[in-house]
Design an enzyme around this catalytic site. Structure first.
Site, PDB file in Angstrom:
ATOM      1  N   ARG A  53       4.347   1.829   0.604  1.00 30.31           N
ATOM      2  CA  ARG A  53       3.870   0.686   0.183  1.00 30.31           C
ATOM      3  C   ARG A  53       4.213   0.520  -1.078  1.00 30.31           C
ATOM      4  O   ARG A  53       3.519   1.501  -2.866  1.00 30.31           O
ATOM      5  CB  ARG A  53       1.965   1.149   0.389  1.00 30.31           C
ATOM      6  CG  ARG A  53       1.428   1.255   1.584  1.00 30.31           C
ATOM      7  CD  ARG A  53      -0.200   0.930   1.645  1.00 30.31           C
ATOM      8  NE  ARG A  53      -0.744   1.096   3.346  1.00 30.31           N
ATOM      9  CZ  ARG A  53      -1.180   1.779   4.058  1.00 30.31           C
ATOM     10  NH1 ARG A  53      -0.645   3.253   3.586  1.00 30.31           N
ATOM     11  NH2 ARG A  53      -1.500   1.754   5.018  1.00 30.31           N
TER      12      ARG A  53
ATOM     13  N   ARG B  49       8.823  -0.530   2.242  1.00 31.09           N
ATOM     14  CA  ARG B  49       8.104  -1.781   2.355  1.00 31.09           C
ATOM     15  C   ARG B  49       7.686  -2.866   0.989  1.00 31.09           C
ATOM     16  O   ARG B  49       7.382  -2.672   0.433  1.00 31.09           O
ATOM     17  CB  ARG B  49       6.528  -1.409   3.086  1.00 31.09           C
ATOM     18  CG  ARG B  49       6.324  -3.353   3.108  1.00 31.09           C
ATOM     19  CD  ARG B  49       4.605  -2.773   4.058  1.00 31.09           C
ATOM     20  NE  ARG B  49       3.946  -2.483   3.273  1.00 31.09           N
ATOM     21  CZ  ARG B  49       2.610  -2.393   2.898  1.00 31.09           C
ATOM     22  NH1 ARG B  49       2.031  -2.416   4.628  1.00 31.09           N
ATOM     23  NH2 ARG B  49       1.854  -2.246   2.431  1.00 31.09           N
TER      24      ARG B  49
ATOM     25  N   GLU C 125       1.947  -6.873  12.561  1.00 24.95           N
ATOM     26  CA  GLU C 125       0.604  -6.897  11.671  1.00 24.95           C
ATOM     27  C   GLU C 125      -0.125  -7.893  11.761  1.00 24.95           C
ATOM     28  O   GLU C 125      -0.987  -8.047  11.294  1.00 24.95           O
ATOM     29  CB  GLU C 125       0.728  -5.779  10.878  1.00 24.95           C
ATOM     30  CG  GLU C 125       1.062  -6.724   9.733  1.00 24.95           C
ATOM     31  CD  GLU C 125       1.381  -5.899   8.434  1.00 24.95           C
ATOM     32  OE1 GLU C 125       0.449  -5.519   7.514  1.00 24.95           O
ATOM     33  OE2 GLU C 125       2.269  -6.254   7.445  1.00 24.95           O
TER      34      GLU C 125
ATOM     35  N   CYS D 224       1.967   2.506  11.461  1.00 23.81           N
ATOM     36  CA  CYS D 224       2.248   3.407  10.040  1.00 23.81           C
ATOM     37  C   CYS D 224       0.579   3.318  10.152  1.00 23.81           C
ATOM     38  O   CYS D 224       0.371   3.433   8.804  1.00 23.81           O
ATOM     39  CB  CYS D 224       3.058   2.788   9.484  1.00 23.81           C
ATOM     40  SG  CYS D 224       2.633   1.009   8.665  1.00 23.81           S
TER      41      CYS D 224
HETATM   42  C1  PEP Z   1      -1.144  -2.195   8.046  1.00 27.04           C
HETATM   43  O1  PEP Z   1      -1.726  -2.837   7.944  1.00 27.04           O
HETATM   44  O2  PEP Z   1      -1.668  -1.223   8.899  1.00 27.04           O
HETATM   45  C2  PEP Z   1      -0.747  -0.879   7.182  1.00 27.04           C
HETATM   46  C3  PEP Z   1       0.015  -0.313   8.162  1.00 27.04           C
HETATM   47  O3  PEP Z   1      -0.832  -1.837   6.705  1.00 27.04           O
HETATM   48  P1  PEP Z   1      -1.682  -1.947   5.299  1.00 27.04           P
HETATM   49  O4  PEP Z   1      -2.477  -1.045   5.104  1.00 27.04           O
HETATM   50  O5  PEP Z   1      -0.982  -2.240   3.271  1.00 27.04           O
HETATM   51  O6  PEP Z   1      -1.650  -3.532   5.063  1.00 27.04           O
HETATM   52 MG    MG Z   2      -0.585  -4.505   6.100  1.00 29.25          MG
END
Ligand code: PEP
Ligand code: MG
Length: 577
Positions: A300, A335, A434, A505
């Protein structure tokens, strides 16, 4: 007298006892600034929703007080509500905003002080006694308006248990692990980025404990039992000795789990499962390595952007390169920036929006701020010359968006070539799945994506229309909702048909209760924060793929959420025996 609160969402497990440090009430500090003409309607809207939230908070406290103490005591809160409903109070604050262009916190503070002064001057005791009420209400309104407490949090230099209405991911990132023993917020859901940060820092944490900053006082002794979901304020001797036993047991269990580190993540029927790490904070890279992960499934990159100033290409490059070299030849999936949502960049680089999760977030922000995006792409591509880098775009919602992001990436590659700067010409470019539209269009996205990674945290939020940080709807945020399970299955099937490598993830990947189901659906690559790895490995090592597939089949034939949850939980518990 000891008070036990059985509430909240366990964001990060553990148990701690310590002194409460409450960031609210008397401690409330807030920004004072002048606003632009065109921002006044937004500021008024903020004020209105903070007042509404305060009204709800006070009504709830009034009810709790009537039930647990007495109806006379609850009258205090009826008086608070009356004052909050006083049209003059709101009118004057609104005028400060619209005429004097003051931000809502400043306006609320100024008008409350004026009210206090006029009451102070009154001859009547009754009026003077109302001062405390006004003070209390204005602090509540300001606390509900205010989202940032950076000064307090970074300034804490003794061991405390931190209580706050909310803290932002950037504040969580600067928390000193040494001093913040545990964290409790009244806002937030299990997959809010604050919760994810707490987990990454391995700080026991509760989120979504309503009104907690008004129930705990600075200096109270508290036990945060984020194992059984209990918060004890000013515990008695028995509770303290029970805490001692539990604390010891928890640490022993953790030590037991850590022993699994050197063992493989192989099922009983000899299928290898690949465990990757999520990096949310820089320190995580080391623990991911020491836990024997196969690589980084989700880097991240936001944490590089949460400081006081934005990192330039060189700084980003160095950070990426450090991790890439350390993991080489294992993959590091970086990412690109996921700004927006609950992650605000410093210096107002991304605007506060009315619907931040539906706004200019993640890849949308990057495409809109192309120059900014290019800097990050250059840094990531340059780092790719030093190991095995995969590039991943967050929150892709249309094929067009993916093509735009890819075109910008190609432009950056061209410039690097022209400048003679090396990078991995075969770098894989993948996407987070997502957003429901991406899951449904996964077959089309597969044409332009080299891999998929499922982000269940957002997928659930967008699929079920449940804000991931709003504790009022946290009960609707369900990892076992049939619509999610169907969509996960669809993604696995599409990825297999298109021969696209797939991983998962979101926080769901690190939650042992869901491991069997995910294996049953066909997931073989799981990415998670390092502290989750031993627990997941333990489950993987105790199952066969066939039994997981049977469980998945059985679940897909059901429709009652409770029944689904009971079966999943029961199978999980059986594996722990
Ligand atoms: C998710 O959305 O599952 C993800 C891994 O990204 P984030 O939690 O950083 O939004
Ligand atoms: Mg996310």
């Amino acid at each position: 007298m000891s008070i036990t609160i059985q509430a909240g969402i366990i964001a990060s497990p553990g148990i701690r006892m310590g002194e409460a440090y409450v960031v609210a009430g008397d401690n409330t500090k807030f920004p004072k600034y002048t606003i632009k003409d065109e921002d006044a309607p937004y500021e008024l809207l903020r004020l209105r929703s903070a007042v509404e939230k305060t009204r709800q908070d006070i009504s709830e406290i009034r009810e709790q007080t009537a039930q647990s103490i007495s109806s006379e005591m609850s009258d205090i809160f009826s008086a608070h509500l009356m004052f909050l409903n006083d049209p003059l109070f709101l009118k004057q604050i609104s005028e400060e905003i619209t005429l004097k262009k003051r931000n809502a916190e400043w306006a609320a503070d100024k008008i409350s002080r004026a009210f206090v002064e006029s009451l102070n001057a009154a001859d009547d005791d009754y009026f003077r006694e109302r001062i405390a009420d006004i003070y209390d209400i204005s602090r509540r309104v300001i606390a509900n308006l205010q989202k940032r407490h950076t000064d307090f949090i970074s300034g804490i230099e003794r061991e405390v248990i931190l209580f706050a209405h909310d803290i932002t991911p950037s504040e969580a990132a600067i928390m000193n692990r040494q001093y913040i023993q545990a964290l409790v917020t009244s806002q937030g859901g299990k997959t809010s980025h604050t919760a994810i940060m707490a987990k990454a820092l391995q700080i026991p944490a509760f989120v979504g404990v309503k009104n907690i900053t008004f129930m705990v006082k600075n200096g109270d002794t508290v036990i945060v039992d984020a194992i059984d979901g209990k918060l004890i304020i000013n515990p008695d001797e028995n509770e303290i000795s029970e805490f001692g036993v539990k604390y010891k047991e928890f640490n022993e269990r953790q030590a037991e789990l850590t022993k699994l580190t050197s063992l493989s993540a192989r099922t009983l029927d000899k299928k290898d499962i690949f465990i990757y790490g999520n990096i949310d904070i820089p320190q995580a890279a080391e623990s991911i390595q020491s836990r024997g992960a196969y690589g980084i499934g989700l880097f991240r990159s936001e944490f590089l952007f949460l400081g006081d100033s934005l990192p330039d290409e060189e700084k980003q490059f160095k950070e990426y390169k450090k991790v890439v070299e350390a993991f080489n030849p294992r993959p590091v999936t970086i990412r690109t920036l996921d700004a927006g949502g609950d992650k605000i960049l410093p210096n107002g680089k991304n605007r506060i929006e009315l619907n931040p999760f539906l706004g200019c977030r993640a890849i949308r922000f990057s495409i809109k701020n192309k120059e900014f995006f290019k800097i990050q792409l250059r840094a990531i591509l340059r780092a790719s010359a030093f190991g095995n880098v995969k590039l991943m775009f967050p929150m892709i919602s249309t094929p067009d968006e993916l093509q735009q992001a890819r075109t910008i990436t190609e432009d950056v590659k061209d410039s690097l070539r022209k400048e003679g700067i090396p990078f991995d010409e075969n770098i894989q470019v993948g996407i987070m799945i997502e957003v429901p539209s991406a899951a449904i269009n996964a077959d089309i996205l597969a044409r332009d994506a080299d891999f998929f990674s499922v982000g269940t945290n957002d997928l659930i939020q967008y699929l079920l229309a449940v804000d991931r940080i709003n504790e009022d709807v946290a009960h609707l945020y369900n990892h076992l909702d049939l619509s999610l399970l169907k969509i996960l299955k669809l993604i696995v099937v599409t990825a297999a048909e298109r021969d696209i490598p797939l991983s998962i993830c979101g926080e769901m990947a690190g939650e042992p209760m869901y491991t069997m189901l995910l294996l049953g659906f066909g997931f073989r690559r799981f990415s998670m924060s390092p502290d989750c790895m031993p627990g997941i490995k333990r489950i993987i090592r105790s199952v066969t793929i066939a039994e997981c597939e049977n469980l998945a089949k059985e679940i897909m034939g059901l429709y009652n959420s409770e029944e689904i949850e009971n079966i999943v939980r029961e199978r999980f518990k059986n594996k722990l025996k």
